[in-house]
Design a protein around this motif. Structure first.
Motif, PDB file in Angstrom:
ATOM      1  N   GLU A   1       0.825  -1.211   0.000  1.00 25.67           N
ATOM      2  CA  GLU A   1       0.000   0.000   0.000  1.00 25.67           C
ATOM      3  C   GLU A   1       0.860   1.262   0.000  1.00 25.67           C
ATOM      4  OE1 GLU A   1      -3.248   0.429  -0.506  1.00 25.67           O
ATOM      5  OE2 GLU A   1      -3.299  -1.734  -0.838  1.00 25.67           O
ATOM      6  N   ILE A   2       1.931   1.259   0.788  1.00 25.89           N
ATOM      7  CA  ILE A   2       2.824   2.426   0.810  1.00 25.89           C
ATOM      8  C   ILE A   2       3.469   2.610  -0.557  1.00 25.89           C
ATOM      9  CG2 ILE A   2       4.995   3.309   1.765  1.00 25.89           C
ATOM     10  CD1 ILE A   2       4.119   2.031   4.455  1.00 25.89           C
ATOM     11  N   GLY A   3       3.898   1.531  -1.171  1.00 27.22           N
ATOM     12  CA  GLY A   3       4.483   1.616  -2.510  1.00 27.22           C
ATOM     13  C   GLY A   3       3.499   2.160  -3.532  1.00 27.22           C
ATOM     14  N   ASP A   4       2.252   1.697  -3.464  1.00 28.80           N
ATOM     15  CA  ASP A   4       1.227   2.205  -4.379  1.00 28.80           C
ATOM     16  C   ASP A   4       0.971   3.687  -4.148  1.00 28.80           C
ATOM     17  OD1 ASP A   4       1.002  -0.312  -5.441  1.00 28.80           O
ATOM     18  OD2 ASP A   4      -0.894  -0.805  -4.426  1.00 28.80           O
ATOM     19  N   TRP A   5       0.966   4.103  -2.885  1.00 27.33           N
ATOM     20  CA  TRP A   5       0.726   5.500  -2.536  1.00 27.33           C
ATOM     21  C   TRP A   5       1.848   6.385  -3.089  1.00 27.33           C
ATOM     22  CZ3 TRP A   5       0.846   7.569   3.161  1.00 27.33           C
ATOM     23  CH2 TRP A   5       0.331   8.862   3.208  1.00 27.33           C
ATOM     24  N   VAL A   6       3.094   5.945  -2.918  1.00 28.96           N
ATOM     25  CA  VAL A   6       4.231   6.699  -3.447  1.00 28.96           C
ATOM     26  C   VAL A   6       4.151   6.761  -4.968  1.00 28.96           C
ATOM     27  CG1 VAL A   6       6.744   6.703  -3.692  1.00 28.96           C
ATOM     28  CG2 VAL A   6       5.715   6.246  -1.460  1.00 28.96           C
ATOM     29  N   SER A   7       3.791   5.664  -5.612  1.00 31.37           N
ATOM     30  CA  SER A   7       3.653   5.649  -7.072  1.00 31.37           C
ATOM     31  C   SER A   7       2.594   6.639  -7.529  1.00 31.37           C
ATOM     32  CB  SER A   7       3.295   4.249  -7.563  1.00 31.37           C
ATOM     33  OG  SER A   7       4.362   3.361  -7.331  1.00 31.37           O
ATOM     34  N   ASP A   8       1.474   6.698  -6.812  1.00 30.39           N
ATOM     35  CA  ASP A   8       0.427   7.663  -7.145  1.00 30.39           C
ATOM     36  C   ASP A   8       0.958   9.089  -7.045  1.00 30.39           C
ATOM     37  OD1 ASP A   8      -1.345   5.595  -7.532  1.00 30.39           O
ATOM     38  OD2 ASP A   8      -2.416   5.887  -5.623  1.00 30.39           O
ATOM     39  N   GLY A   9       1.724   9.366  -6.001  1.00 31.35           N
ATOM     40  CA  GLY A   9       2.301  10.704  -5.836  1.00 31.35           C
ATOM     41  C   GLY A   9       3.238  11.056  -6.974  1.00 31.35           C
TER      42      GLY A   9
ATOM     43  N   GLU B   1       3.172   9.814 -10.023  1.00 30.78           N
ATOM     44  CA  GLU B   1       2.365  10.002 -11.233  1.00 30.78           C
ATOM     45  C   GLU B   1       1.686  11.373 -11.230  1.00 30.78           C
ATOM     46  OE1 GLU B   1      -0.313   6.692 -11.485  1.00 30.78           O
ATOM     47  OE2 GLU B   1       1.311   5.259 -11.785  1.00 30.78           O
ATOM     48  N   MET B   2       1.169  11.797 -10.065  1.00 35.81           N
ATOM     49  CA  MET B   2       0.524  13.113  -9.995  1.00 35.81           C
ATOM     50  C   MET B   2       1.536  14.230 -10.225  1.00 35.81           C
ATOM     51  SD  MET B   2      -2.331  12.862  -7.012  1.00 35.81           S
ATOM     52  CE  MET B   2      -1.644  11.607  -5.948  1.00 35.81           C
ATOM     53  N   ARG B   3       2.738  14.076  -9.672  1.00 33.56           N
ATOM     54  CA  ARG B   3       3.781  15.091  -9.866  1.00 33.56           C
ATOM     55  C   ARG B   3       4.159  15.176 -11.345  1.00 33.56           C
ATOM     56  NH1 ARG B   3       9.465  13.938  -7.375  1.00 33.56           N
ATOM     57  NH2 ARG B   3       9.421  12.563  -9.162  1.00 33.56           N
ATOM     58  N   GLU B   4       4.310  14.039 -12.005  1.00 35.85           N
ATOM     59  CA  GLU B   4       4.651  14.035 -13.429  1.00 35.85           C
ATOM     60  C   GLU B   4       3.530  14.635 -14.276  1.00 35.85           C
ATOM     61  OE1 GLU B   4       5.678   9.972 -14.193  1.00 35.85           O
ATOM     62  OE2 GLU B   4       7.683  10.190 -13.350  1.00 35.85           O
ATOM     63  N   ALA B   5       2.276  14.329 -13.904  1.00 33.76           N
ATOM     64  CA  ALA B   5       1.138  14.890 -14.639  1.00 33.76           C
ATOM     65  C   ALA B   5       1.094  16.404 -14.472  1.00 33.76           C
ATOM     66  CB  ALA B   5      -0.163  14.261 -14.166  1.00 33.76           C
ATOM     67  N   ALA B   6       1.359  16.904 -13.270  1.00 34.20           N
ATOM     68  CA  ALA B   6       1.358  18.350 -13.040  1.00 34.20           C
ATOM     69  C   ALA B   6       2.479  19.014 -13.840  1.00 34.20           C
ATOM     70  CB  ALA B   6       1.520  18.648 -11.556  1.00 34.20           C
ATOM     71  N   LYS B   7       3.645  18.380 -13.880  1.00 37.15           N
ATOM     72  CA  LYS B   7       4.762  18.923 -14.652  1.00 37.15           C
ATOM     73  C   LYS B   7       4.415  18.976 -16.131  1.00 37.15           C
ATOM     74  CE  LYS B   7       9.604  18.069 -15.741  1.00 37.15           C
ATOM     75  NZ  LYS B   7      10.739  17.151 -15.594  1.00 37.15           N
ATOM     76  N   LYS B   8       3.803  17.917 -16.638  1.00 37.49           N
ATOM     77  CA  LYS B   8       3.399  17.871 -18.051  1.00 37.49           C
ATOM     78  C   LYS B   8       2.363  18.955 -18.344  1.00 37.49           C
ATOM     79  CE  LYS B   8       2.871  15.933 -22.146  1.00 37.49           C
ATOM     80  NZ  LYS B   8       3.594  16.551 -23.218  1.00 37.49           N
ATOM     81  N   ALA B   9       1.425  19.155 -17.406  1.00 36.49           N
ATOM     82  CA  ALA B   9       0.403  20.193 -17.603  1.00 36.49           C
ATOM     83  C   ALA B   9       1.060  21.573 -17.645  1.00 36.49           C
ATOM     84  CB  ALA B   9      -0.626  20.132 -16.484  1.00 36.49           C
ATOM     85  N   ARG B  10       2.026  21.824 -16.775  1.00 35.39           N
ATOM     86  CA  ARG B  10       2.724  23.122 -16.799  1.00 35.39           C
ATOM     87  C   ARG B  10       3.480  23.301 -18.108  1.00 35.39           C
ATOM     88  NH1 ARG B  10       3.829  21.628 -11.466  1.00 35.39           N
ATOM     89  NH2 ARG B  10       5.932  20.946 -12.028  1.00 35.39           N
ATOM     90  N   GLU B  11       4.109  22.242 -18.594  1.00 33.72           N
ATOM     91  CA  GLU B  11       4.835  22.316 -19.869  1.00 33.72           C
ATOM     92  C   GLU B  11       3.875  22.569 -21.019  1.00 33.72           C
ATOM     93  OE1 GLU B  11       6.918  18.627 -20.066  1.00 33.72           O
ATOM     94  OE2 GLU B  11       8.462  19.266 -18.651  1.00 33.72           O
ATOM     95  N   ASP B  12       2.704  21.919 -21.007  1.00 34.38           N
ATOM     96  CA  ASP B  12       1.717  22.110 -22.065  1.00 34.38           C
ATOM     97  C   ASP B  12       1.177  23.529 -22.062  1.00 34.38           C
ATOM     98  OD1 ASP B  12       2.058  19.501 -22.838  1.00 34.38           O
ATOM     99  OD2 ASP B  12       0.202  18.765 -21.933  1.00 34.38           O
ATOM    100  N   GLU B  13       0.980  24.117 -20.899  1.00 38.13           N
ATOM    101  CA  GLU B  13       0.510  25.505 -20.816  1.00 38.13           C
ATOM    102  C   GLU B  13       1.550  26.449 -21.397  1.00 38.13           C
ATOM    103  OE1 GLU B  13      -0.330  26.280 -16.730  1.00 38.13           O
ATOM    104  OE2 GLU B  13      -2.214  25.169 -16.760  1.00 38.13           O
ATOM    105  N   GLY B  14       2.805  26.175 -21.190  1.00 41.78           N
ATOM    106  CA  GLY B  14       3.880  27.010 -21.688  1.00 41.78           C
ATOM    107  C   GLY B  14       4.005  26.968 -23.190  1.00 41.78           C
ATOM    108  N   GLU B  15       3.604  25.892 -23.829  1.00 37.39           N
ATOM    109  CA  GLU B  15       3.722  25.755 -25.286  1.00 37.39           C
ATOM    110  C   GLU B  15       2.756  26.674 -26.021  1.00 37.39           C
ATOM    111  OE1 GLU B  15       5.104  21.066 -25.413  1.00 37.39           O
ATOM    112  OE2 GLU B  15       3.226  21.658 -26.328  1.00 37.39           O
TER     113      GLU B  15
END
Length: 69
Positions: A40-48, A50-64
């Protein structure tokens, strides 16, 4: 007829076998709980991550979409 010593020996033997069985079952329960908590801890860290990567991608997409003057 069984003597007093042999009765006590048999009682101690039964108690020891019973204790070993119960301790083994408890150890199995604890090992399973540790495994499940670790998963469960491993899954929780993986979710975090993934969310961090998605937020980074969203910021990059806004910049384009912006124009640079």
């Amino acid at each position: 007829m069984v003597g007093k010593f042999e009765r006590r020996k048999d009682t101690v033997q039964e108690l020891t076998e019973s204790a070993a069985t119960h301790v083994g079952k408890i150890a199995t329960i604890i090992a399973g709980a540790v495994r499940d908590v670790t998963r469960e801890i491993g899954d929780w860290v993986s979710d975090g991550i993934e969310m961090r990567e998605a937020a980074k991608k969203a910021r990059e997409d806004e910049g384009e979409g912006e124009t640079v003057d």
